[in-house]
Design a protein around this motif. Structure first.
Motif, PDB file in Angstrom:
ATOM      1  N   CYS A   9       0.994  -0.998  -0.028  1.00 49.29           N
ATOM      2  CA  CYS A   9       0.011   0.110  -0.035  1.00 49.29           C
ATOM      3  C   CYS A   9       0.902   1.190  -0.023  1.00 49.29           C
ATOM      4  CB  CYS A   9      -0.826   0.171   1.152  1.00 49.29           C
ATOM      5  SG  CYS A   9      -2.021   1.185   1.548  1.00 49.29           S
ATOM      6  N   VAL A  10       0.788   2.083  -0.970  1.00 50.12           N
ATOM      7  CA  VAL A  10       1.613   3.124  -1.411  1.00 50.12           C
ATOM      8  C   VAL A  10       1.011   4.614  -1.311  1.00 50.12           C
ATOM      9  CG1 VAL A  10       3.743   4.267  -2.599  1.00 50.12           C
ATOM     10  CG2 VAL A  10       3.400   1.665  -2.378  1.00 50.12           C
ATOM     11  N   ASP A  11       1.056   5.364  -0.601  1.00 46.84           N
ATOM     12  CA  ASP A  11       0.477   6.616  -0.466  1.00 46.84           C
ATOM     13  C   ASP A  11       1.092   7.499   0.099  1.00 46.84           C
ATOM     14  OD1 ASP A  11      -1.596   8.825  -0.193  1.00 46.84           O
ATOM     15  OD2 ASP A  11      -3.265   7.373  -0.545  1.00 46.84           O
ATOM     16  N   ASP A  12       1.135   8.889  -0.235  1.00 46.10           N
ATOM     17  CA  ASP A  12       1.960   9.914   0.589  1.00 46.10           C
ATOM     18  C   ASP A  12       1.038  10.435   1.556  1.00 46.10           C
ATOM     19  OD1 ASP A  12       0.624  11.168  -1.586  1.00 46.10           O
ATOM     20  OD2 ASP A  12       1.301  13.171  -1.076  1.00 46.10           O
ATOM     21  N   ASP A  55      -1.276   5.041  -4.787  1.00 47.91           N
ATOM     22  CA  ASP A  55      -1.633   6.541  -4.926  1.00 47.91           C
ATOM     23  C   ASP A  55      -1.251   6.969  -6.145  1.00 47.91           C
ATOM     24  OD1 ASP A  55      -2.778   8.989  -4.561  1.00 47.91           O
ATOM     25  OD2 ASP A  55      -1.177   9.615  -3.387  1.00 47.91           O
ATOM     26  N   LEU A  56      -1.730   7.726  -7.193  1.00 44.71           N
ATOM     27  CA  LEU A  56      -1.282   8.303  -8.566  1.00 44.71           C
ATOM     28  C   LEU A  56      -0.238   9.537  -8.020  1.00 44.71           C
ATOM     29  CD1 LEU A  56      -3.958   7.664 -11.095  1.00 44.71           C
ATOM     30  CD2 LEU A  56      -2.012   6.448 -10.361  1.00 44.71           C
ATOM     31  N   MET A  57      -1.074  10.449  -7.160  1.00 44.25           N
ATOM     32  CA  MET A  57      -0.213  11.662  -7.175  1.00 44.25           C
ATOM     33  C   MET A  57       0.431  11.905  -6.042  1.00 44.25           C
ATOM     34  SD  MET A  57      -3.903  13.875  -8.896  1.00 44.25           S
ATOM     35  CE  MET A  57      -2.861  15.324  -9.028  1.00 44.25           C
ATOM     36  N   VAL A  82      -3.770  -1.620  -8.517  1.00 46.50           N
ATOM     37  CA  VAL A  82      -4.798  -0.679  -8.115  1.00 46.50           C
ATOM     38  C   VAL A  82      -4.542   0.445  -7.798  1.00 46.50           C
ATOM     39  CG1 VAL A  82      -7.033  -0.558  -6.621  1.00 46.50           C
ATOM     40  CG2 VAL A  82      -5.959  -2.926  -6.698  1.00 46.50           C
ATOM     41  N   ALA A  83      -5.028   1.527  -8.851  1.00 47.16           N
ATOM     42  CA  ALA A  83      -5.011   2.913  -8.682  1.00 47.16           C
ATOM     43  C   ALA A  83      -5.880   3.561  -7.823  1.00 47.16           C
ATOM     44  CB  ALA A  83      -4.794   3.542  -9.902  1.00 47.16           C
ATOM     45  N   VAL A  84      -5.316   4.361  -6.827  1.00 46.83           N
ATOM     46  CA  VAL A  84      -6.332   5.048  -6.067  1.00 46.83           C
ATOM     47  C   VAL A  84      -6.026   6.565  -6.153  1.00 46.83           C
ATOM     48  CG1 VAL A  84      -6.746   3.234  -4.182  1.00 46.83           C
ATOM     49  CG2 VAL A  84      -4.995   4.907  -3.909  1.00 46.83           C
ATOM     50  N   THR A  85      -7.264   7.213  -6.616  1.00 44.69           N
ATOM     51  CA  THR A  85      -6.740   8.743  -7.041  1.00 44.69           C
ATOM     52  C   THR A  85      -8.113   9.556  -6.803  1.00 44.69           C
ATOM     53  OG1 THR A  85      -6.031   9.951  -8.748  1.00 44.69           O
ATOM     54  CG2 THR A  85      -7.303   8.224  -9.479  1.00 44.69           C
ATOM     55  N   ALA A  86      -7.896  10.811  -6.892  1.00 43.54           N
ATOM     56  CA  ALA A  86      -9.141  11.726  -7.106  1.00 43.54           C
ATOM     57  C   ALA A  86      -9.464  12.331  -8.196  1.00 43.54           C
ATOM     58  CB  ALA A  86      -8.576  13.104  -6.036  1.00 43.54           C
ATOM     59  N   LEU A  87      -8.713  11.399  -9.361  1.00 39.62           N
ATOM     60  CA  LEU A  87      -9.121  11.782 -10.846  1.00 39.62           C
ATOM     61  C   LEU A  87      -9.911  10.827 -11.242  1.00 39.62           C
ATOM     62  CD1 LEU A  87      -5.534  12.322 -11.859  1.00 39.62           C
ATOM     63  CD2 LEU A  87      -7.138  14.364 -11.370  1.00 39.62           C
ATOM     64  N   SER A  88     -11.361  11.293 -11.526  1.00 40.13           N
ATOM     65  CA  SER A  88     -12.279  10.298 -11.995  1.00 40.13           C
ATOM     66  C   SER A  88     -12.787  10.399 -13.152  1.00 40.13           C
ATOM     67  CB  SER A  88     -13.495  10.805 -11.073  1.00 40.13           C
ATOM     68  OG  SER A  88     -14.263  11.879 -11.369  1.00 40.13           O
ATOM     69  N   ASP A  89     -12.140  11.359 -14.224  1.00 40.98           N
ATOM     70  CA  ASP A  89     -12.671  11.321 -15.502  1.00 40.98           C
ATOM     71  C   ASP A  89     -12.054  10.254 -16.287  1.00 40.98           C
ATOM     72  OD1 ASP A  89      -9.874  12.039 -16.625  1.00 40.98           O
ATOM     73  OD2 ASP A  89     -10.217  13.901 -15.228  1.00 40.98           O
TER      74      ASP A  89
END
Length: 128
Positions: A9-12, A55-57, A82-89
């Motif tokens: 699990c990787v997220d800043d 996390d992507l960003m 698995v990408a987890v991000t606030a970007l939903s478009d």
């Protein structure tokens, strides 16, 4: 044979990473948490993840570059990403797909949904 799935699990965002890791640990997975792409690269050989939640960003090395490096490290073995991000478009979903991600989850996401997806990966791993 190891029957517990190893999840990286990787997220800043430390709170987000720690919360997700705690949930996955409670669900019975072995979880290693990193707060940067560089830290994640450093543990690949020792931890040998079977699923990566990225996390992507992130500063320094974003999730797209990290996914590329994980794919190179895995040397042909398929490790679900698995990408987890606030970007939903749609453009963001297309980008993650082009970078080899298997799933794209938009923050905030239901942690139970993610745990269920990881369980599905366990089941599929047992069928292969």
């Amino acid at each position: 044979m190891d029957t517990v799935l190893r999840v990286l699990c990787v997220d800043d965002n430390r709170d987000a990473a720690d919360s997700l890791s705690a949930l996955l640990t409670i669900a019975g997975f072995t979880v290693h948490t990193c707060y940067s792409g560089h830290a994640a690269i450093a543990v690949l050989d020792e931890f040998c993840p079977e699923v990566c939640i990225l996390d992507l960003m992130m500063p320094g090395m974003d999730g797209l570059e990290l996914s590329r490096r994980i794919r190179a490290w895995s040397a042909g073995r398929h490790i679900p990403l698995v990408a987890v991000t606030a970007l939903s478009d749609e453009a963001a979903r297309r980008t993650t797909s082009q970078h080899g991600f298997d799933l794209h989850l938009t923050k905030p996401f239901d942690p139970d949904q993610l745990a269920a997806l990881v369980v599905d990966i366990v089941i599929l791993r047992g069928c292969s």
